[in-house]
Design a protein around this motif. Structure first.
Motif, mmCIF file in Angstrom:
data_model
loop_
_atom_site.group_PDB
_atom_site.id
_atom_site.type_symbol
_atom_site.label_atom_id
_atom_site.label_comp_id
_atom_site.label_asym_id
_atom_site.label_seq_id
_atom_site.Cartn_x
_atom_site.Cartn_y
_atom_site.Cartn_z
ATOM 1 N N ILE A 1 0.842 -1.200 0.000
ATOM 2 C CA ILE A 1 0.000 0.000 0.000
ATOM 3 C C ILE A 1 0.880 1.255 0.000
ATOM 4 O O ILE A 1 0.615 2.214 -0.712
ATOM 5 C CB ILE A 1 -0.950 0.006 1.219
ATOM 6 C CG1 ILE A 1 -1.871 -1.215 1.151
ATOM 7 C CG2 ILE A 1 -1.764 1.292 1.268
ATOM 8 C CD1 ILE A 1 -2.868 -1.308 2.287
ATOM 9 N N ILE B 1 2.167 1.815 -3.521
ATOM 10 C CA ILE B 1 1.131 2.329 -4.423
ATOM 11 C C ILE B 1 0.859 3.804 -4.121
ATOM 12 O O ILE B 1 0.782 4.636 -5.033
ATOM 13 C CB ILE B 1 -0.168 1.500 -4.284
ATOM 14 C CG1 ILE B 1 0.065 0.088 -4.833
ATOM 15 C CG2 ILE B 1 -1.320 2.177 -5.031
ATOM 16 C CD1 ILE B 1 -1.042 -0.889 -4.526
ATOM 17 N N SER B 2 0.776 4.128 -2.835
ATOM 18 C CA SER B 2 0.444 5.515 -2.476
ATOM 19 C C SER B 2 1.552 6.477 -2.906
ATOM 20 O O SER B 2 1.299 7.641 -3.172
ATOM 21 C CB SER B 2 0.184 5.636 -0.973
ATOM 22 O OG SER B 2 1.407 5.604 -0.270
ATOM 23 N N LYS C 1 3.260 5.988 -5.609
ATOM 24 C CA LYS C 1 3.354 5.763 -7.065
ATOM 25 C C LYS C 1 4.646 5.055 -7.458
ATOM 26 O O LYS C 1 5.197 5.262 -8.538
ATOM 27 C CB LYS C 1 3.230 7.082 -7.842
ATOM 28 C CG LYS C 1 2.100 7.975 -7.358
ATOM 29 C CD LYS C 1 1.144 8.314 -8.478
ATOM 30 C CE LYS C 1 -0.053 9.162 -8.045
ATOM 31 N NZ LYS C 1 -0.791 8.769 -6.858
#
Lengths: 237, 184
Positions: B173, B176-177, B179
């Motif tokens: 996570i 992803i946060s 990028k």
């Protein structure tokens, strides 16, 4: 391990003074099934009224306040059934109180294309809590009945192949992912607005974490050594 | 690490009363201390030098494994200079509260700025993170990036320290946060 509060509890101290200093002790009262309206009663008074071992009660109050028990104090305890009841009540608190509360807050977070990570957080929490539930069920259904049997309680049906070593292994650190979730929300994930909701969510995670830490300490530092003492006695006798 | 309750309580009360915020943990021996170093992000260790007598090897190992920790001796007896020279700083039982907090603040300031500088993952750490999240083992990552396993492990340690995230799902996570990896 957590920040230490300053009061080291003793039997003649007033419960209300201790709560004033560390309000999280309300959870301890709840897990011991003691009413919050303690008027001006002392610890000793409350314990005798509720038929709870004073030394056990004090030991757990002091854990909440950041003091670890000594081996001598633990060895002198003989209240395993009360410890198990306390732990069982905290399991119920995690399942029936903390879980729906945290889940409710996460559900209310904005699920839209600007906040794609919210869905990930939701999945993370669901997976995490399934692990927690698995652990709690293992304790409720396998570990605790075995401990009860060891203490000689009659109504317990138990699997024979249980061992405390197995319990220790099973007793994995479920705090890690909770800390991860907190850190993701506090440090990394950008969520648009919703400050009050996110504050409630984060507070709730902190509360959960605090109680879980105490829970793990009670199991590791108090319950397991007592169980091992009994097992040793049985093996030698 | 201090065997005397009076001195431990005195010192910790006095630190908690100050304006700065400290998290205080107490451990009874080097084994417990080692556990604590793994579990918590410690900055300063205050200890009574008598604990180190005959345990210098263990102490050296701890120091080597956690080079950023600051060790302060709490002195109220006579010790050999050789032992005392192993500490970064010393506090005496007769020091006033101002002297002690000034000394602690000075050392803590040093660590704080070091932490702040390091918050972002380096290019190499990001590479290791991506490979880690693709399911590669330490050995595989080491081979692919042409570095030793030891280096991979130390990158992983830095990733955990900088992000505050330990589990793989949590790191996913995070990535992803930031990028670092795409969402899908």
């Amino acid at each position: 391990m957590y920040q230490t509060h300053r009061i080291f509890a003793k039997p003649d101290m007033k419960m209300s003074d201790l709560i004033e200093e560390n309000p999280r002790l309300l959870l301890l009262l709840e897990h011991f099934e003691i009413d919050f309206a303690v008027s001006d009663k002392t610890i000793a008074g409350i314990c005798s009224e509720n038929e709870i071992s004073v030394s056990l009660f004090i030991m757990i109050v002091n854990l909440y306040n950041g003091f670890h028990p000594s081996k001598k104090d633990i060895d002198s305890l003989s209240d395993i059934i009360q410890i198990l009841q306390f732990l069982k009540n905290s399991h119920d608190y995690y399942k029936n109180d903390k879980y729906p509360e945290i889940k409710g807050y996460i559900d209310k977070l904005p699920h839209n294309s600007y906040n794609k990570e919210v869905k990930l957080i939701e999945n993370f929490f669901t997976d995490y809590f399934n692990e927690v539930l698995e652990h709690l069920d293992y304790e409720d259904e396998i570990a605790f009945p075995y401990f009860k049997m060891l203490t000689g309680a009659k109504d317990s049906k138990v699997m024979n192949d249980f061992s405390t070593d197995e319990y220790r292994n099973h007793h994995t650190d479920i705090e890690t992912k909770l800390t991860d979730l907190k850190n993701l929300l506090l440090m990394h994930i950008k969520i648009t607005d919703q400050l009050p909701l996110r504050r409630k969510l984060i507070f709730s995670l902190f509360e959960f974490e605090y109680d879980l830490q105490i829970h793990a300490l009670i199991e590791e530092k108090i319950l397991l050594p007592l169980i091992e003492n009994i097992e040793k006695e049985k093996n030698h006798g | 690490m201090e065997p005397s309750d009076i001195i431990y309580e005195g010192l910790s009360n006095f630190l908690l009363r100050k304006e700065s915020h400290y998290y205080i943990f107490r451990v009874k021996d080097l084994v417990e201390l080692n556990d604590l170093i793994i579990k918590e992000k410690l900055e300063v260790i205050i200890l009574n030098p008598s604990i180190l007598i005959n345990r210098i090897q263990e102490f050296n190992k701890l120091r080597k494994n956690s080079p950023s920790l600051i060790w302060i001796g709490l002195i109220y007896a006579v010790f050999e200079n050789e032992l005392l020279s192993r500490f970064d700083d010393l506090i005496n039982l007769t020091d006033t509260s101002d002297v002690i907090s000034a000394r602690l603040n000075k050392t803590l300031e040093k660590c704080n700025c070091r932490n702040n500088e390091q918050e972002e993952l380096s290019e190499r750490e990001t590479e290791v993170l991506v490979k880690l999240l693709s399911g590669f083992s330490n050995k595989e990552i080491a081979d692919q990036l042409n570095i030793s396993i030891h280096t991979v492990i130390s990158h992983r340690k830095n990733i955990i320290e900088k992000t505050g995230i330990k589990s793989l799902p949590g790191l996913t996570i995070y990535a992803i946060s930031q990028k670092i990896i795409p969402l899908d």
